[in-house]
Design an enzyme around this catalytic site. Structure first.
Site, PDB file in Angstrom:
ATOM      1  N   ASP A  46      20.384  59.308  -5.646  1.00 25.45           N
ATOM      2  CA  ASP A  46      20.804  58.193  -4.792  1.00 25.45           C
ATOM      3  C   ASP A  46      19.957  58.182  -3.523  1.00 25.45           C
ATOM      4  OD1 ASP A  46      23.247  56.173  -4.274  1.00 25.45           O
ATOM      5  OD2 ASP A  46      22.712  57.172  -2.388  1.00 25.45           O
ATOM      6  N   TYR A  51      16.407  55.422   4.074  1.00 22.37           N
ATOM      7  CA  TYR A  51      16.237  56.891   4.128  1.00 22.37           C
ATOM      8  C   TYR A  51      14.754  57.270   4.233  1.00 22.37           C
ATOM      9  CZ  TYR A  51      21.012  56.822   2.073  1.00 22.37           C
ATOM     10  OH  TYR A  51      22.320  56.585   1.805  1.00 22.37           O
ATOM     11  N   LYS A  76      18.680  51.163  -2.180  1.00 23.54           N
ATOM     12  CA  LYS A  76      19.501  50.184  -1.443  1.00 23.54           C
ATOM     13  C   LYS A  76      18.635  49.404  -0.476  1.00 23.54           C
ATOM     14  CE  LYS A  76      22.899  53.925  -1.276  1.00 23.54           C
ATOM     15  NZ  LYS A  76      22.122  55.117  -0.901  1.00 23.54           N
ATOM     16  N   HIS A 109      22.980  47.616   1.100  1.00 19.21           N
ATOM     17  CA  HIS A 109      23.444  48.854   1.733  1.00 19.21           C
ATOM     18  C   HIS A 109      24.676  48.631   2.618  1.00 19.21           C
ATOM     19  CE1 HIS A 109      21.628  52.977   3.092  1.00 19.21           C
ATOM     20  NE2 HIS A 109      22.942  53.017   3.111  1.00 19.21           N
ATOM     21  N   LYS A 233      24.946  65.674  -1.101  1.00 21.22           N
ATOM     22  CA  LYS A 233      23.593  65.980  -0.605  1.00 21.22           C
ATOM     23  C   LYS A 233      23.524  67.433  -0.172  1.00 21.22           C
ATOM     24  CE  LYS A 233      21.047  66.736   3.304  1.00 21.22           C
ATOM     25  NZ  LYS A 233      21.333  67.701   4.397  1.00 21.22           N
ATOM     26  N   SER A 234      22.430  68.097  -0.475  1.00 23.20           N
ATOM     27  CA  SER A 234      22.171  69.404   0.115  1.00 23.20           C
ATOM     28  C   SER A 234      20.674  69.688   0.040  1.00 23.20           C
ATOM     29  CB  SER A 234      22.939  70.504  -0.612  1.00 23.20           C
ATOM     30  OG  SER A 234      22.629  71.749  -0.009  1.00 23.20           O
ATOM     31  N   VAL A 235      20.201  70.414   1.053  1.00 24.89           N
ATOM     32  CA  VAL A 235      18.827  70.913   0.973  1.00 24.89           C
ATOM     33  C   VAL A 235      18.844  72.419   0.700  1.00 24.89           C
ATOM     34  CG1 VAL A 235      17.754  69.152   2.419  1.00 24.89           C
ATOM     35  CG2 VAL A 235      18.751  71.179   3.507  1.00 24.89           C
ATOM     36  N   ARG A 239      23.550  75.688  -2.809  1.00 28.10           N
ATOM     37  CA  ARG A 239      24.555  74.606  -2.801  1.00 28.10           C
ATOM     38  C   ARG A 239      24.208  73.522  -3.830  1.00 28.10           C
ATOM     39  NH1 ARG A 239      25.046  73.734   3.718  1.00 28.10           N
ATOM     40  NH2 ARG A 239      26.426  75.497   4.154  1.00 28.10           N
TER      41      ARG A 239
END
Ligand code: NDP
Length: 282
Positions: A46, A51, A76, A109, A233-235, A239
């Site tokens: 997504d 972004y 979006k 969006h 979301k994770s960087v 996780r």
């Protein structure tokens, strides 16, 4: 690990119920994060024009060795591009950035009811063109309130396939979800773990201990049992793995109800209210 379920949308296309969100991932870090997500089994990404990281998403998919058709990609429309001609140009740019001749799902969006003379209908009709010409396999909206959805129903042809809204244990967003369920619009829950804020809630941590799962896994499981589509979301590599490894247990009705009761209504909202939000990027 059990496979991620597919949800069938109102146009017959399917979407993996769990995906990977890339909001607030730096453009330079996006390809690496998405590459890891794809390696550990995510098949739904997504992103959004705002972004600024669609290119990294496309790069990671191309380098993954997966077929384009194996990965579901959502983008979006920027808040700066609601006028039909701007939306057409921006959509073409999205395809170029992704390096693909189609996107699986394209969304408005934000409705921006205080901008563009309150006209999000002509923007939606422009997305209908993308659906008709096949460059957007599905189209939908994000942050639409009930009155915005009702207006689209009255003034346009295609019912949105999804509405992507803020939704987590502190904001159930029930009226919007209920309208969606009644009208065949799937709910996508953004900030599904409230950007981490719900993970220390005693109800969640106690269920996590009982079920030998992590707090994030409890909350993601709660979403999927409610039928929501999620893309945490994770960087953080651990996780990213943790957030897809939650499909082997089930919450019983008592657990679902206990999490539902954490709802704080409007007080639980962490993002902007869609009726007022009017941010337009430069
Ligand atoms: P999330 O609810 O997914 O939370 C992300 C935050 O939680 C990050 O700080 C991340 O940290 C942390 N986190 C992730 N997994 C865990 C874990 N297992 N344990 C502890 N902490 C964790 O928030 P987002 O706002 O990013 O929402 C998800 C996606 O929804 C976005 O990426 C975007 O795709 C979409 N979205 C859409 C919006 C819209 O208007 N349509 C608005 C907002 C989001 P770290 O990265 O440091 O690991």
């Amino acid at each position: 690990m059990t496979r991620v379920r597919d949800i069938t949308l109102n146009d017959g296309n399917t979407i993996p119920q769990l995906g990977f969100g890339v909001f607030q991932i730096e453009p330079a870090d996006t390809a690496a994060a998405v590459a890891l997500a794809l390696r550990v089994g995510y098949r739904h990404i997504d992103t959004a024009q705002m972004y600024r990281n669609e290119r990294g998403v496309g790069e990671a998919i191309r380098r993954s060795g997966l077929a384009r058709s194996d990965v579901f990609v959502t983008s979006k429309l920027s808040n700066a591009r609601h006028r039909p001609d701007d939306a057409r140009r921006a959509f073409e740019r999205t395809l170029r950035e992704l390096g693909s001749d189609y996107v699986d799902l394209f969304l408005i969006h934000w409705p921006l009811p205080t901008l563009y003379d309150g006209d999000f209908v002509s923007t939606w009709q422009t997305l209908e063109e993308f659906k008709h010409d096949g460059r957007a396999r599905s189209i939908g909206v994000s942050n639409f309130q009930v009155d915005h959805l009702a207006r689209l129903a009255a003034e346009s042809e295609i019912v949105p396939a999804v509405n992507q809204i803020e939704c987590h244990p502190y904001l159930l967003n029930e009226a919007v979800r209920h309208y969606g369920a009644e009208h065949g619009i799937a709910t996508e829950a953004w900030s599904p773990i409230a950007q981490g804020a719900v993970l220390t809630d005693p109800v969640i941590t106690s269920l996590a201990r009982q079920l030998n799962a992590t707090p994030a896994q409890i909350v993601l499981r709660w979403h999927t049992q409610h039928g929501n589509i999620v893309f945490p979301k994770s960087v953080t590599p651990a996780r990213i793995r943790e957030n897809i490894a939650f499909l082997d247990f089930e919450l019983d009705d008592d657990a679902i109800n206990a999490i539902d009761e954490l709802n704080r209504g409007e007080r639980g909202r962490i993002g902007a209210h869609p009726d007022q939000f009017a941010f337009v990027p430069a």
